[in-house]
Write an enzyme that holds these catalytic residues in place. Structure first.
Site, mmCIF file in Angstrom:
data_model
loop_
_atom_site.group_PDB
_atom_site.id
_atom_site.type_symbol
_atom_site.label_atom_id
_atom_site.label_comp_id
_atom_site.label_asym_id
_atom_site.label_seq_id
_atom_site.Cartn_x
_atom_site.Cartn_y
_atom_site.Cartn_z
ATOM 1 C CE1 TYR A 47 -0.022 -10.688 -4.766
ATOM 2 C CE2 TYR A 47 -1.463 -10.986 -6.653
ATOM 3 C CZ TYR A 47 -1.276 -10.618 -5.326
ATOM 4 O OH TYR A 47 -2.330 -10.190 -4.579
ATOM 5 N NE ARG A 227 2.145 9.064 1.058
ATOM 6 C CZ ARG A 227 2.297 9.622 2.260
ATOM 7 N NH1 ARG A 227 2.264 8.899 3.354
ATOM 8 N NH2 ARG A 227 2.465 10.907 2.360
#
Ligand code: DSN
Length: 433
Positions: A47, A227
């Site tokens: 994170y 992507r």
């Protein structure tokens, strides 16, 4: 074999489908093994809300460097001052630009989806057309951009932002003309270069970097990365926290804030790492050859299809894609897509300008060359593929012909190995050897 046999067998099947078929959807590509390696990496575990050096979590010293590498490479390659590499994909990147620069209800002018635009450029059922007052431009009768129409719509509706960028436009885009119209009405000018980013880097399509106020791009099309997406602009972030006006100078600040805290949470660090790898690859001299070959292949394919009597929108292409209008051979787009799929040629149904059919079963198909070019296909192969496509479409109910084409497709694809050695139905460590 991995414990989740069911899933890895499906990935193996997808790998084999990719290897044995001709991938001709113009927005798709095959990334390098290095991009795949970064994408499947430990970056996914971390994170790191915020930006390098300004995070809400500890332990970010390496993801900071990974993101900074991606940012620096993007700035260098595209010739811009600021790059945000965190958008999860193209639509969120475009949403971030709206959120950064406009108020809900403001007017935007973008291309109609049925004329080669994108959902996020003002489609009524998309956020862009429901939260904003979206006006759409179309094309002239030959499928070319009609700058008289764009200008008159801009003068009439006074948009706050004009968008140029296309998913099915086969010609060079005159960025300067868009800029002049945007300046004349005091609008921001956004260029969505998702389809052609790799062509721009490769020097075979002009860049809007010095012309547009803000650029968005996905990273997985001609750029041949994972992507993901990027938002590029000029200027610097003035202050991470101070209130700033919606002016051109403040675009970097407004964009960074729109991404986080505006729209997104933790960046996808594995994707950011893979974007950094793709940008490194795009900076190598071989990428210029790749971009040139994409266009050569597309032009050769277009000629081959037209020699077979098929109609192309604008009668050809300058870039990586073409739209085939199937009206003259009496085949609908949906049936064409399905039949080509059966013989191992993957494409997508597509509207043609002023299509009289429904968008769900339009009159055309869209074909592109980036993925095949990545596999090493050249002009001689494109001539064959053009003939195979025409033969299939003209004999859409003839199983004998379709079987012959399927066999030829298989022989052709066998000559161009894709990801040799990669196998998902083996124990995991072997994948990474
Ligand atoms: N879905 C993409 C395309 O195929 O062009 C656009 O985002």
């Amino acid at each position: 074999m991995d414990n989740d046999t069911q899933l890895f067998q499906l990935l193996q099947k997808e790998l084999e489908r990719s290897q044995r078929g001709l991938e001709m959807i113009p927005s798709e590509n095959f990334v390098s093994m290095e991009v795949l390696r970064a994408l499947g990496s430990i970056g996914t575990n971390k994170y790191s809300e915020g930006y390098p050096g300004r995070r809400y979590y500890g332990g970010c010293q390496y993801v900071d460097q990974i993101e900074q590498l991606a940012i620096d490479r993007a700035k260098q390659l595209f010739g811009v001052d600021h790059a945000n590499v965190q958008p999860y994909s193209g639509s969120p990147a475009n949403l971030a630009v709206y959120f950064a620069l406009l108020n809900p209800g403001d007017t935007v002018l973008g291309a109609n989806l049925a004329f080669g635009g994108h959902m996020t450029h003002g489609l009524k059922v998309n956020f862009s057309g429901s939260l904003y007052n979206a006006i759409n431009y179309t094309a002239d009768k030959n499928g070319y951009l009609d700058f008289n129409e764009i200008k008159s719509l801009a003068v009439k509706h006074k948009p706050k932002m004009i968008i140029a960028g296309f998913t099915a436009y086969p010609r060079i885009i005159d960025w300067q003309k868009f800029k002049e119209i945007a300046d004349a009405v005091g609008a921001f000018f956004m260029a969505d270069i998702a389809h052609i980013a790799g062509l721009i880097i490769g020097g075979v399509h002009p860049s809007p970097a010095e012309i547009a106020d803000v650029l968005t791009t996905t990273t997985h099309k001609t750029l041949r990365g994972p992507r993901g997406a990027m938002i590029l602009s000029h200027g610097t972030v003035s202050s991470p926290t101070k209130k700033v006006e919606r002016t051109k100078e403040n675009i970097p600040t407004l964009i960074d804030r729109a991404i986080i805290p505006g729209l997104q949470g933790g960046p996808h660090n594995h994707t950011t790492a893979a974007i950094a790898v793709a940008l490194y690859e795009a900076s190598q001299p071989a990428f210029k050859d790749y971009a040139r070959q994409i266009v050569l292949n597309a032009k050769t394919l277009a000629d081959s299809l037209m020699n077979e009597g098929l109609d192309l929108v604008t009668a050809g292409t300058d870039n990586h894609l073409m739209v085939v209008d199937l009206t003259n051979i009496g085949v609908a787009g949906k049936e064409a897509e399905k039949t080509l799929d059966e013989v191992g040629i993957t494409c997508n149904k597509n509207t043609v300008p002023f299509d009289t059919r429904s968008p769900f079963d339009p009159s055309g198909i869209r074909l592109g060359t980036p993925a095949l070019t990545s596999r090493g296909f050249k002009e001689k192969d494109m001539k064959i593929i053009g003939r195979l496509i025409a033969k299939t479409l003209k004999n859409i109910t003839d199983d004998k012909v379709k079987n012959e084409v399927k066999k030829t497709v298989r022989e052709l694809t066998d000559q161009f190995p894709l990801y040799p050695g990669l196998q998902y139905d083996r124990p995991a460590p072997e994948i990474y050897l």
